[in-house]
Design a protein around this motif. Structure first.
Motif, short mmCIF file in Angstrom:
data_model
loop_
_atom_site.label_atom_id
_atom_site.label_comp_id
_atom_site.label_asym_id
_atom_site.label_seq_id
_atom_site.Cartn_x
_atom_site.Cartn_y
_atom_site.Cartn_z
N ARG A 281 0.84 -1.21 0.00
CA ARG A 281 0.00 0.00 0.00
C ARG A 281 0.87 1.26 0.00
NH1 ARG A 281 -3.59 -2.87 -2.14
NH2 ARG A 281 -5.18 -3.77 -0.83
N THR A 282 2.03 1.19 0.64
CA THR A 282 2.95 2.33 0.62
C THR A 282 3.44 2.59 -0.81
OG1 THR A 282 3.65 1.89 2.88
CG2 THR A 282 5.13 3.23 1.53
N THR A 283 3.83 1.55 -1.50
CA THR A 283 4.28 1.74 -2.89
C THR A 283 3.12 2.21 -3.77
OG1 THR A 283 3.92 -0.58 -3.49
CG2 THR A 283 6.11 0.02 -2.68
N ALA A 284 1.92 1.75 -3.48
CA ALA A 284 0.77 2.19 -4.26
C ALA A 284 0.54 3.69 -4.11
CB ALA A 284 -0.48 1.42 -3.84
N VAL A 285 0.75 4.21 -2.90
CA VAL A 285 0.57 5.64 -2.67
C VAL A 285 1.71 6.43 -3.30
CG1 VAL A 285 0.57 7.44 -0.89
CG2 VAL A 285 -0.80 5.36 -0.57
N SER B 275 -7.85 8.30 10.35
CA SER B 275 -8.04 9.58 9.65
C SER B 275 -7.45 10.73 10.47
CB SER B 275 -9.51 9.83 9.38
OG SER B 275 -10.01 8.84 8.51
N GLY B 276 -7.65 10.67 11.78
CA GLY B 276 -7.09 11.69 12.65
C GLY B 276 -5.57 11.70 12.62
N LEU B 277 -4.97 10.51 12.61
CA LEU B 277 -3.51 10.42 12.52
C LEU B 277 -3.02 11.03 11.22
CD1 LEU B 277 -2.78 6.83 13.87
CD2 LEU B 277 -2.12 8.99 14.93
N GLY B 278 -3.75 10.76 10.16
CA GLY B 278 -3.38 11.33 8.87
C GLY B 278 -3.43 12.84 8.88
N LEU B 279 -4.43 13.39 9.54
CA LEU B 279 -4.54 14.85 9.62
C LEU B 279 -3.42 15.46 10.45
CD1 LEU B 279 -8.40 15.24 10.03
CD2 LEU B 279 -7.02 15.73 8.00
N LEU B 280 -2.94 14.71 11.44
CA LEU B 280 -1.85 15.22 12.27
C LEU B 280 -0.56 15.43 11.48
CD1 LEU B 280 -2.21 13.19 15.58
CD2 LEU B 280 -2.68 15.62 15.22
N VAL B 281 -0.31 14.56 10.51
CA VAL B 281 0.94 14.69 9.76
C VAL B 281 0.89 15.82 8.75
CG1 VAL B 281 1.68 12.33 10.04
CG2 VAL B 281 0.34 12.94 8.05
N ARG C 278 1.15 12.24 2.18
CA ARG C 278 1.49 11.92 3.59
C ARG C 278 0.27 11.39 4.32
NH1 ARG C 278 4.81 17.06 5.67
NH2 ARG C 278 6.30 17.11 3.98
N TYR C 279 -0.86 12.04 4.11
CA TYR C 279 -2.10 11.61 4.75
C TYR C 279 -2.39 10.16 4.37
CZ TYR C 279 -7.09 11.28 5.75
OH TYR C 279 -8.31 10.87 6.22
N ASP C 280 -2.34 9.87 3.07
CA ASP C 280 -2.63 8.50 2.61
C ASP C 280 -1.64 7.49 3.17
OD1 ASP C 280 -4.79 9.39 1.16
OD2 ASP C 280 -3.76 9.37 -0.78
N LEU C 281 -0.36 7.88 3.23
CA LEU C 281 0.65 6.96 3.77
C LEU C 281 0.36 6.60 5.21
CD1 LEU C 281 4.00 8.36 2.33
CD2 LEU C 281 2.94 6.14 1.84
N VAL C 282 0.05 7.58 6.03
CA VAL C 282 -0.21 7.33 7.45
C VAL C 282 -1.50 6.52 7.62
CG1 VAL C 282 -0.79 8.43 9.65
CG2 VAL C 282 1.09 9.31 8.27
N ASN D 29 -3.47 -0.96 7.51
CA ASN D 29 -2.90 -2.25 7.13
C ASN D 29 -2.07 -2.89 8.23
OD1 ASN D 29 -3.40 -2.99 4.14
ND2 ASN D 29 -3.22 -0.77 4.20
N ALA D 30 -1.47 -2.08 9.09
CA ALA D 30 -0.64 -2.63 10.17
C ALA D 30 -1.43 -2.93 11.43
CB ALA D 30 0.48 -1.66 10.50
#
Length: 170
Positions: free
Chosen positions: A41-45, A124-130, A137-141, A147-148
């Motif tokens: 998923r990281t490589t996909a983003v 989603s909240g973690l993504g907004l923090l970054v 970056r949002y998608d990666l987080v 996934n983890a």
């Protein structure tokens, strides 16, 4: 009435507690099987625009295989820990448990839905923090957290619900 409420409260907390204990006992295995989907998923983003369609499809198939492998490994570990699960007629016992204990099953499903809705909100909240303004970056987080953490927990949690249904008929 008190006995019914006690049983429903017990049904609401038994699977999450079992899930936490199971994941704690097998954290390395669960994390290892989640690592490939996280990487995919990281490589996909990161390389979505430049990844050939065939490679993207192959990567999705590999991710699916690892998710199914996680399910198989969780079931294998569960059966190894609790040999009574080897008793025959699993399908029939699951159905009997669902029919005989449907209020507890509905409670467990409701808690599952609530917990994973909250975990998705947390992702989603973690993504907004970054930096929510930067989509990558949002998608990666968010994808990494899902996934983890979320997907492996969901797999174990669903196996825990099935375990409780089988336990009710044992």
């Amino acid at each position: 009435m008190t006995n019914i409420m006690t049983n429903l409260v017990r049904a609401a907390v038994d699977v999450p507690l079992w899930t936490a204990a199971f994941v704690a006992r097998h954290a390395l295995v669960v994390a290892a099987l989640a690592a490939v989907p996280v990487a995919e998923r990281t490589t996909a983003v990161l390389w979505a625009a430049s990844r050939p369609a065939a490679l993207a499809a192959l990567a999705d198939i590999v991710t699916l295989v690892f998710r199914l492998l996680l399910l198989a490994v969780v079931i294998g570990l569960l059966v190894a820990e609790e040999p009574w699960l080897r008793d025959g007629g699993v399908g029939r016992r699951l159905l009997d448990g669902a029919v005989d204990h449907w209020p507890a099953l509905l409670t467990r499903i409701a808690v599952f839905i609530l917990a994973f809705a909250l975990l998705n909100l947390a992702a989603s909240g973690l993504g907004l923090l970054v930096d929510g303004a930067r989509a990558t970056r949002y998608d990666l987080v968010v994808f990494a957290f899902r996934n983890a953490v979320i997907i492996p927990l969901a797999v174990v949690w669903m196996c825990g619900i099935a375990r409780q249904l089988l336990l009710s008929t044992h």
